[in-house]
Write a protein that holds these residues in place. Structure first.
Motif, PDB file in Angstrom:
ATOM      1  N   VAL A 284       0.895  -0.879  -0.081  1.00  0.00           N
ATOM      2  CA  VAL A 284       0.092  -0.141  -0.034  1.00  0.00           C
ATOM      3  C   VAL A 284       0.927   1.143   0.161  1.00  0.00           C
ATOM      4  O   VAL A 284       0.438   2.260  -0.709  1.00  0.00           O
ATOM      5  N   CYS A 285       1.894   1.175   0.555  1.00  0.00           N
ATOM      6  CA  CYS A 285       2.673   2.281   0.941  1.00  0.00           C
ATOM      7  C   CYS A 285       3.937   2.519  -0.247  1.00  0.00           C
ATOM      8  O   CYS A 285       4.662   3.658  -0.433  1.00  0.00           O
ATOM      9  N   ARG A 286       3.838   1.615  -1.193  1.00  0.00           N
ATOM     10  CA  ARG A 286       5.113   1.810  -2.197  1.00  0.00           C
ATOM     11  C   ARG A 286       4.832   2.827  -3.142  1.00  0.00           C
ATOM     12  O   ARG A 286       3.500   3.309  -3.282  1.00  0.00           O
ATOM     13  N   ARG A 287       5.860   3.277  -3.748  1.00  0.00           N
ATOM     14  CA  ARG A 287       5.684   4.066  -5.096  1.00  0.00           C
ATOM     15  C   ARG A 287       4.746   3.580  -6.017  1.00  0.00           C
ATOM     16  O   ARG A 287       5.101   2.535  -6.530  1.00  0.00           O
ATOM     17  N   ASN A 288       4.299   4.440  -6.721  1.00  0.00           N
ATOM     18  CA  ASN A 288       3.529   4.073  -8.017  1.00  0.00           C
ATOM     19  C   ASN A 288       4.647   3.744  -8.920  1.00  0.00           C
ATOM     20  O   ASN A 288       5.702   4.542  -9.088  1.00  0.00           O
TER      21      ASN A 288
ATOM     22  N   ALA B  79      -4.844  10.675  -9.182  1.00  0.00           N
ATOM     23  CA  ALA B  79      -6.203   9.601  -8.780  1.00  0.00           C
ATOM     24  C   ALA B  79      -5.507   8.491  -8.087  1.00  0.00           C
ATOM     25  O   ALA B  79      -6.318   8.203  -7.009  1.00  0.00           O
ATOM     26  N   ILE B  80      -4.335   8.011  -8.301  1.00  0.00           N
ATOM     27  CA  ILE B  80      -3.844   6.841  -7.567  1.00  0.00           C
ATOM     28  C   ILE B  80      -3.513   7.263  -6.329  1.00  0.00           C
ATOM     29  O   ILE B  80      -3.520   6.620  -5.428  1.00  0.00           O
ATOM     30  N   THR B  81      -2.722   8.412  -6.196  1.00  0.00           N
ATOM     31  CA  THR B  81      -2.415   8.925  -4.967  1.00  0.00           C
ATOM     32  C   THR B  81      -3.357   9.246  -3.977  1.00  0.00           C
ATOM     33  O   THR B  81      -3.304   8.926  -2.784  1.00  0.00           O
ATOM     34  N   ALA B  82      -4.796   9.877  -4.472  1.00  0.00           N
ATOM     35  CA  ALA B  82      -5.811  10.262  -3.788  1.00  0.00           C
ATOM     36  C   ALA B  82      -6.200   8.863  -3.043  1.00  0.00           C
ATOM     37  O   ALA B  82      -6.768   8.770  -2.007  1.00  0.00           O
ATOM     38  N   ALA B  83      -6.450   7.719  -4.157  1.00  0.00           N
ATOM     39  CA  ALA B  83      -7.115   6.647  -3.482  1.00  0.00           C
ATOM     40  C   ALA B  83      -6.207   6.235  -2.249  1.00  0.00           C
ATOM     41  O   ALA B  83      -6.936   5.377  -1.305  1.00  0.00           O
ATOM     42  N   ARG B  84      -4.954   6.047  -2.498  1.00  0.00           N
ATOM     43  CA  ARG B  84      -4.090   5.375  -1.696  1.00  0.00           C
ATOM     44  C   ARG B  84      -4.149   6.190  -0.049  1.00  0.00           C
ATOM     45  O   ARG B  84      -3.991   5.636   0.621  1.00  0.00           O
ATOM     46  N   THR B  85      -4.039   7.623  -0.322  1.00  0.00           N
ATOM     47  CA  THR B  85      -4.193   8.280   0.830  1.00  0.00           C
ATOM     48  C   THR B  85      -5.315   8.239   1.557  1.00  0.00           C
ATOM     49  O   THR B  85      -5.313   7.973   2.797  1.00  0.00           O
ATOM     50  N   GLU B  86      -6.333   8.349   1.056  1.00  0.00           N
ATOM     51  CA  GLU B  86      -7.785   7.849   1.655  1.00  0.00           C
ATOM     52  C   GLU B  86      -7.785   6.306   2.356  1.00  0.00           C
ATOM     53  O   GLU B  86      -7.962   6.155   3.408  1.00  0.00           O
ATOM     54  N   ALA B  87      -7.067   5.420   1.793  1.00  0.00           N
ATOM     55  CA  ALA B  87      -7.059   4.028   2.320  1.00  0.00           C
ATOM     56  C   ALA B  87      -6.199   4.006   3.584  1.00  0.00           C
ATOM     57  O   ALA B  87      -6.345   3.057   4.231  1.00  0.00           O
ATOM     58  N   LEU B  88      -5.142   4.977   3.400  1.00  0.00           N
ATOM     59  CA  LEU B  88      -4.414   4.827   4.800  1.00  0.00           C
ATOM     60  C   LEU B  88      -4.893   5.836   5.971  1.00  0.00           C
ATOM     61  O   LEU B  88      -4.272   5.794   6.940  1.00  0.00           O
ATOM     62  N   LYS B  89      -6.010   6.286   5.670  1.00  0.00           N
ATOM     63  CA  LYS B  89      -6.395   7.386   6.788  1.00  0.00           C
ATOM     64  C   LYS B  89      -7.107   6.401   7.872  1.00  0.00           C
ATOM     65  O   LYS B  89      -7.404   5.382   7.726  1.00  0.00           O
TER      66      LYS B  89
END
Length: 101
Positions: free
Chosen positions: A41-45, A91-101
């Motif tokens: 989840v935390c890796r770079r795209n 979009a990918i960054t936003a989805a991952r950021t939301e997933a880590l909240k």
């Protein structure tokens, strides 16, 4: 080979020539799985992921099907392609950021 399968093989190679270890406890397996999931989840795209998402954005905004758009992608203006890549990255960054909240 998929992006995820490739990364799993690079980050978490099996010991003993690909044979599964038998001495791991259920708790150890759970902890290893949690660690691997978090790392994923935390890796770079990757560029490959961003390109795939950019092509999807281009397809979605073009009004054409993937079969029509895919051959055009390689001929697209580099500046336009970079804009689609930027949208995909956001979009990918936003989805991952939301997933880590």
């Amino acid at each position: 080979m998929s992006i995820i399968t490739n990364e799993i093989e690079e980050r978490y190679p099996y010991p003993d020539n690909g044979e599964r270890p038998t001495g791991i406890t259920s708790l150890g397996q759970c902890l290893a799985s949690r660690k691997a999931y978090r790392a994923g989840v935390c890796r770079r795209n990757t560029d490959r992921e961003i390109d795939a998402a950019a092509l999807a954005v281009y397809t979605g905004t073009s009004g054409m099907g993937f079969e029509e758009v895919e051959p055009l992608w390689s001929k697209l203006n580099p500046d336009a392609k970079e804009q689609y890549r930027r949208l995909a990255w956001l979009a990918i960054t936003a989805a991952r950021t939301e997933a880590l909240k």
